[in-house]
Design an enzyme around this catalytic site. Structure first.
Site, PDB file in Angstrom:
ATOM      1  N   LYS A  57      -7.710   6.151  10.643  1.00 38.59           N
ATOM      2  CA  LYS A  57      -8.164   4.764  10.801  1.00 38.59           C
ATOM      3  C   LYS A  57      -7.700   3.942   9.605  1.00 38.59           C
ATOM      4  CE  LYS A  57     -12.504   6.167   8.723  1.00 38.59           C
ATOM      5  NZ  LYS A  57     -13.860   6.659   8.960  1.00 38.59           N
ATOM      6  N   ARG A  97     -26.110   4.332  12.314  1.00 39.54           N
ATOM      7  CA  ARG A  97     -25.037   3.377  12.586  1.00 39.54           C
ATOM      8  C   ARG A  97     -24.824   3.428  14.093  1.00 39.54           C
ATOM      9  NH1 ARG A  97     -19.506   4.151   9.195  1.00 39.54           N
ATOM     10  NH2 ARG A  97     -19.280   5.913  10.616  1.00 39.54           N
ATOM     11  N   HIS A 146     -22.535  12.068  11.997  1.00 42.23           N
ATOM     12  CA  HIS A 146     -21.904  11.709  10.728  1.00 42.23           C
ATOM     13  C   HIS A 146     -22.914  11.833   9.589  1.00 42.23           C
ATOM     14  CE1 HIS A 146     -18.663  10.189   8.414  1.00 42.23           C
ATOM     15  NE2 HIS A 146     -19.113   8.953   8.244  1.00 42.23           N
ATOM     16  N   ARG A 175     -13.878  16.787  10.064  1.00 41.33           N
ATOM     17  CA  ARG A 175     -13.162  15.513  10.128  1.00 41.33           C
ATOM     18  C   ARG A 175     -12.674  15.168   8.718  1.00 41.33           C
ATOM     19  NH1 ARG A 175     -17.816  14.464  12.896  1.00 41.33           N
ATOM     20  NH2 ARG A 175     -18.531  13.019  11.284  1.00 41.33           N
ATOM     21  N   TYR A 228      -4.036 -19.472 -14.373  1.00 44.13           N
ATOM     22  CA  TYR A 228      -4.989 -20.426 -13.805  1.00 44.13           C
ATOM     23  C   TYR A 228      -6.273 -20.519 -14.622  1.00 44.13           C
ATOM     24  CZ  TYR A 228      -2.447 -20.851  -9.398  1.00 44.13           C
ATOM     25  OH  TYR A 228      -1.515 -21.106  -8.442  1.00 44.13           O
ATOM     26  N   CYS A 245      -3.191 -13.906  -9.839  1.00 39.72           N
ATOM     27  CA  CYS A 245      -2.851 -14.964  -8.877  1.00 39.72           C
ATOM     28  C   CYS A 245      -2.643 -14.351  -7.496  1.00 39.72           C
ATOM     29  CB  CYS A 245      -1.576 -15.683  -9.292  1.00 39.72           C
ATOM     30  SG  CYS A 245      -1.487 -16.126 -11.020  1.00 39.72           S
ATOM     31  N   MET A 246      -2.296 -15.208  -6.524  1.00 39.02           N
ATOM     32  CA  MET A 246      -2.151 -14.704  -5.164  1.00 39.02           C
ATOM     33  C   MET A 246      -1.007 -13.683  -5.067  1.00 39.02           C
ATOM     34  SD  MET A 246      -1.557 -16.760  -1.594  1.00 39.02           S
ATOM     35  CE  MET A 246      -3.052 -17.728  -1.656  1.00 39.02           C
ATOM     36  N   ASP A 247       0.148 -14.004  -5.669  1.00 39.52           N
ATOM     37  CA  ASP A 247       1.317 -13.135  -5.510  1.00 39.52           C
ATOM     38  C   ASP A 247       1.822 -12.542  -6.812  1.00 39.52           C
ATOM     39  OD1 ASP A 247       1.511 -14.101  -2.761  1.00 39.52           O
ATOM     40  OD2 ASP A 247       2.159 -15.960  -3.725  1.00 39.52           O
TER      41      ASP A 247
HETATM   42  C1  LIG Z   1     -14.134   7.776   8.300  1.00 39.86           C
HETATM   43  C2  LIG Z   1     -14.872   8.823   8.944  1.00 39.86           C
HETATM   44  C3  LIG Z   1     -14.740  10.161   8.523  1.00 39.86           C
HETATM   45  C4  LIG Z   1     -13.929  10.592   7.338  1.00 39.86           C
HETATM   46  O1  LIG Z   1     -14.654  10.440   6.166  1.00 39.86           O
HETATM   47  P1  LIG Z   1     -14.073  10.878   4.735  1.00 39.86           P
HETATM   48  O2  LIG Z   1     -15.228  10.784   3.862  1.00 39.86           O
HETATM   49  O3  LIG Z   1     -12.992   9.903   4.411  1.00 39.86           O
HETATM   50  O4  LIG Z   1     -13.572  12.248   4.911  1.00 39.86           O
HETATM   51  C5  LIG Z   1     -15.378  11.132   9.258  1.00 39.86           C
HETATM   52  N1  LIG Z   1     -16.147  10.820  10.325  1.00 39.86           N
HETATM   53  C6  LIG Z   1     -16.324   9.542  10.737  1.00 39.86           C
HETATM   54  C7  LIG Z   1     -17.164   9.269  11.912  1.00 39.86           C
HETATM   55  C8  LIG Z   1     -15.700   8.500  10.061  1.00 39.86           C
HETATM   56  O5  LIG Z   1     -15.861   7.248  10.471  1.00 39.86           O
END
Ligand SMILES: *Cc1c(COP(=O)(O)O)cnc(C)c1O
Length: 782
Positions: A448, A547, A576, A633, A675, A723-725
């Site tokens: 992601k 969540r 999670h 995960r 700035y 700055c921005m860039d």
């Molecule tokens: C992002 C995410 C992870 C990974 O988490 P890390 O701490 O980066 O390993 C695992 N499970 C879910 C549902 C997540 O959203």
């Protein structure tokens, strides 16, 4: 055992010329080679070396099977027998550092005198060495091979394969090596490479090495021990080089003198030396293309490896190769180009651009669409941007063809800021965690947020190559992007809204289902489809993160629904962890694990099959082995950050954000910088303006001395507001010049350092790097 095939294959993905390949089925830490025998047989491979006594060889009637106790040892024995057919000088190189550089430099320095067979890249392992030595052919007049070891006992096996006549021990490092009791044992193990050499070269300042020589070298071996303390030549280089490079060069000089190259000629060749880059880079080009810039080496083996790298880039289906004449192979010309033509065809190359007279002479050998040019200039003159687009273009040319001009023309021009992503570090980190959790536990990798800022298509493509079990993205659009980039792995989508079900369905993505509402929407969506399908989903239960997720009160209802709707197949059940990285919440984490066990058991009790169970993210899998269930995960760990110090030590930095100095000025103490005149000076200062700003993701909180960048190895604080860039940094105390490289983060300072400076987490730093910052992906070798 006698192998009749011409090519030895240990990785099924590198197959070309199936009818002429013998496959060694190796039991590796992550994969079992036996699994790929059937597939390779279908593709035409007919010779196999395998270990499993139970393997059903009868299913493959016309294939030859060699059954052996250990396939790696068999590979080594085959290569050792091949080596014994040649009598030629062979240089064997080992040591803690510099093996590859010494080998590559020797190959350059000795090219005028010999036809050289050398290890590709850093092929110095128990598998890499035999594959290297297997390349020896009758026309060769010198072999140069490197050997590396990680376990006691390995070097003796490599000695039998390389059988060096000249030995080089580059140096011995202080790095602690778990497999060896102490430095002495490590030295003795490495010296086992040199038991048959006639000449042994090393730096005699390593007294620990000197002490052990008597037990290993033949009595009549000529020992060339040079010392940094006693000048033994007056050669110079054109630019200053570091001590480590001097050490490498000294070994090379000793070899050249050994071969009787006159000093003035040695000096001439040293001046002509070019840096060794092992990097295979993938970068964005014009016209929707990806470029692979490989100016590293120009032999057949190098070409084969670059083509493998290209074949693995499934982001673009069309493959173009721009190739120059291949020089100094010692092979008969027509045969050489016949082999190259077949290689290109086998690797699925769609179009060739051949540059050079030899390629032109042999153009009839090529069966794929091709155009030929006498010179690089001619190609550049005639090239039109319409010639190819949306392709992966491999640019591979021998030095005299100066293909860097082609790379320059085809590269996307951007401002000087790049995020360099080390694909080998990603592979390393993945394998580290795989090893840690064991082969029986599956892995879903989180890609992601643009793969945590690292580039989603390219990272996913690498993970596909490594055959991870699942990928996961946050939104359907990311999943679609992956499918369009040729990713075929199963993909979990964490945040799905009902209006994206069609997209999810069309692109074969697998949604997370987390509430009764989303369940009901899914069931009615499926009812509207013409065809009856089985649709895989991933059920999320809430165990304390609060969540997304089904709650206890929903489970009975959900059970009824699951029984009523067998068309929805529960691929996995997951939850999670909220605070797996924080010790003060360990009791809560254990409670989450207990809740998860209970809730998932309840759901499973309604199902006639067993879905995958998974709970742990990166900190969870590290700190709570009991939370690993069937799958983990993996997120931040893959990108190089860990909670446990012992993990952190073993991980490699994946991303390095670099920019350049645009301008340097002298600013008197009475002036201010930037700035709001926030850059107040306490002394007459030298200020460098660097080409990165908050729009690139360089957080404005790093302003006014909070942030520091690395220039020529030294930290320089930010002056005034970012700055921005652009930003300004204080370079009063260091030497630097306009155009110099600036490291914003990497090994040091790390994203963990930047995060600590501004009180955030490392992943905010990484995911903030703007998409306008060009990503360059590279492989270091191996
Ligand atoms: C992002 C995410 C992870 C990974 O988490 P890390 O701490 O980066 O390993 C695992 N499970 C879910 C549902 C997540 O959203």
């Amino acid at each position: 055992m006698k192998i009749s095939a011409r090519y030895l294959l240990t990785d099924s993905r590198q197959l070309s010329a199936p009818a002429e390949s013998a496959f060694f089925a190796i039991h590796g830490p992550h994969h079992d080679g036996h699994q790929y025998i059937a597939e390779l047989y279908r593709k035409g491979v007919r010779e196999f070396v395998l270990e499993d006594a139970a393997f059903p060889v009868g299913d493959f009637p016309d294939a030859v099977f060699h059954r052996v106790p250990n396939a790696i040892h068999a590979l080594q024995e085959v290569a050792a027998a091949h080596r014994r057919e040649f009598s030629l000088p062979v240089i064997g190189i080992t040591g803690s550092n510099g093996k590859t550089i010494v080998k590559e430099w020797l190959a350059q320095l000795l090219a005028p005198d010999f036809v050289i067979c050398k290890s590709p890249k850093s092929y110095n392992s128990q598998i890499g060495v035999p594959l290297s030595v297997w390349q020896l052919q009758p026309a060769d007049t010198l072999g140069i091979f490197e050997a590396g070891i990680s376990q006691p006992g390995e070097m003796a096996r490599l000695e039998a394969v390389i059988r060096p006549t000249i030995g080089i021990f580059t140096n011995i490092g202080s790095a602690h090596d778990e497999a060896f009791a102490d430095s002495r044992q490590k030295i003795r193990e490495k010296l086992a490479l040199f038991t048959q050499v006639d000449t042994f070269i090393y730096c005699s300042d390593f007294e620990e090495i000197t002490k052990e020589l008597g037990d290993f070298l033949k009595p009549d071996c000529q020992i060339v021990g040079w010392s940094k303390k006693q000048p033994w030549h007056s050669f110079t280089t054109q630019t200053n080089i570091s001590d480590a490079w001097w050490e490498n060069l000294n070994h090379c000089i000793a070899v050249l003198r050994h071969f009787g190259v006159p000093d003035e000629e040695i000096q001439r060749r040293i001046y002509a030396l070019r840096p060794v880059s092992m990097r295979l880079e993938l970068k964005e080009g014009i016209n929707g293309c990806y470029l692979i810039d490989d100016s590293y080496n120009n032999d057949l083996v190098g070409l084969r490896m670059a083509l493998d790298f290209q074949a693995n880039q499934q982001e673009r289906p069309h493959k173009v190769v721009i190739l120059s004449d291949v020089l100094q192979t010692g092979m008969e010309e027509a045969e050489l180009y016949r082999q190259i033509a077949r290689l290109l065809k086998d690797k699925g190359v769609n179009q060739l651009i051949g540059i050079g007279d030899a390629l032109r002479r042999n153009q009839m050998a090529f069966a794929i669409p091709a155009k030929f040019f006498a010179t690089t200039e001619e190609f550049l003159d005639r090239y039109r941007t319409t010639d190819f687009s949306d392709s992966v273009v491999l640019i591979k040319g021998a030095r005299p063809f100066h293909f860097e001009d082609i790379v320059r023309k085809l590269s996307l021009r951007t401002h000087g800021t790049v995020l360099e992503v080390n694909l080998d570090a990603l592979s390393h980190n993945l394998n580290y965690f795989r090893e840690k959790i064991g082969r029986q536990t599956k892995v879903v990798v989180m890609v992601k947020a643009f793969a945590y800022g690292s580039g989603i298509e390219e990272v996913a493509n690498l993970l596909q190559f490594h055959r991870v079990d699942y990928l996961a993205v946050a939104y359907p659009d990311e999943g679609v992007r992956l499918r369009k980039a040729g990713i075929r792995l199963p993909i979990i989508v964490l945040n799905v809204s009902p209006d994206s079900f069609q997209q999810v369905y069309d692109y074969q993505l697998e949604p997370e289902i987390y509430s009764p509402r989303i369940w009901n929407e899914l069931v009615s969506f499926l009812a509207r489809q013409d065809e009856s399908v089985v649709f895989p989903v991933h059920l999320k239960v809430d165990t304390g993160m609060h969540r997304l997720g089904f709650e206890d009160q929903h489970l009975e209802w959900l059970g009824g629904q699951l029984q009523a709707h067998p068309e929805v197949r529960v691929a996995s059940i997951f939850s999670h962890l909220a605070a797996a990285d924080e010790e003060q919440h360990d009791a809560f984490t254990r409670e989450q694990i207990a809740r998860y066990t209970r809730m998932s058991d309840t759901i499973i009790s309604y199902l006639p099959y067993r879905p995958i169970r998974h709970l742990a993210n990166s900190p969870g899998l590290a700190r709570f082995p009991e939370a690993r269930f069937d799958m983990v995960r993996l997120g931040k760990g893959l990108y190089g950050t860990a909670v446990l110090p012992e993990d952190q030590e073993n991980l490699k930095t994946v991303g390095t954000l670099k920019t350049v100095i645009s301008q340097i000025k002298q600013v008197p103490a009475t002036e201010t910088v930037g700035y709001g005149r926030k850059g107040v000076l306490t002394r007459d200062s030298v200020i460098a303006t660097i080409a990165i700003g908050y729009a690139d993701g360089y957080d404005r909180k790093l302003s006014r001395g909070t942030g520091k960048v690395l220039i020529n190895g030294q930290l320089c604080p930010v002056v005034g507001n970012i700055c921005m860039d652009m930003s300004m940094v204080d370079v009063t105390d260091i030497t630097c010049a306009e155009g110099d490289e600036v490291i914003v983060f990497g090994d040091f300072p790390s994203i963990r350092d930047l995060a600590a400076w501004i009180g955030t987490i490392p992943y905010e730093i990484l995911t903030s790097v703007g998409e306008r910052v060009r990503r360059v992906f590279y492989r270091e070798g191996n």
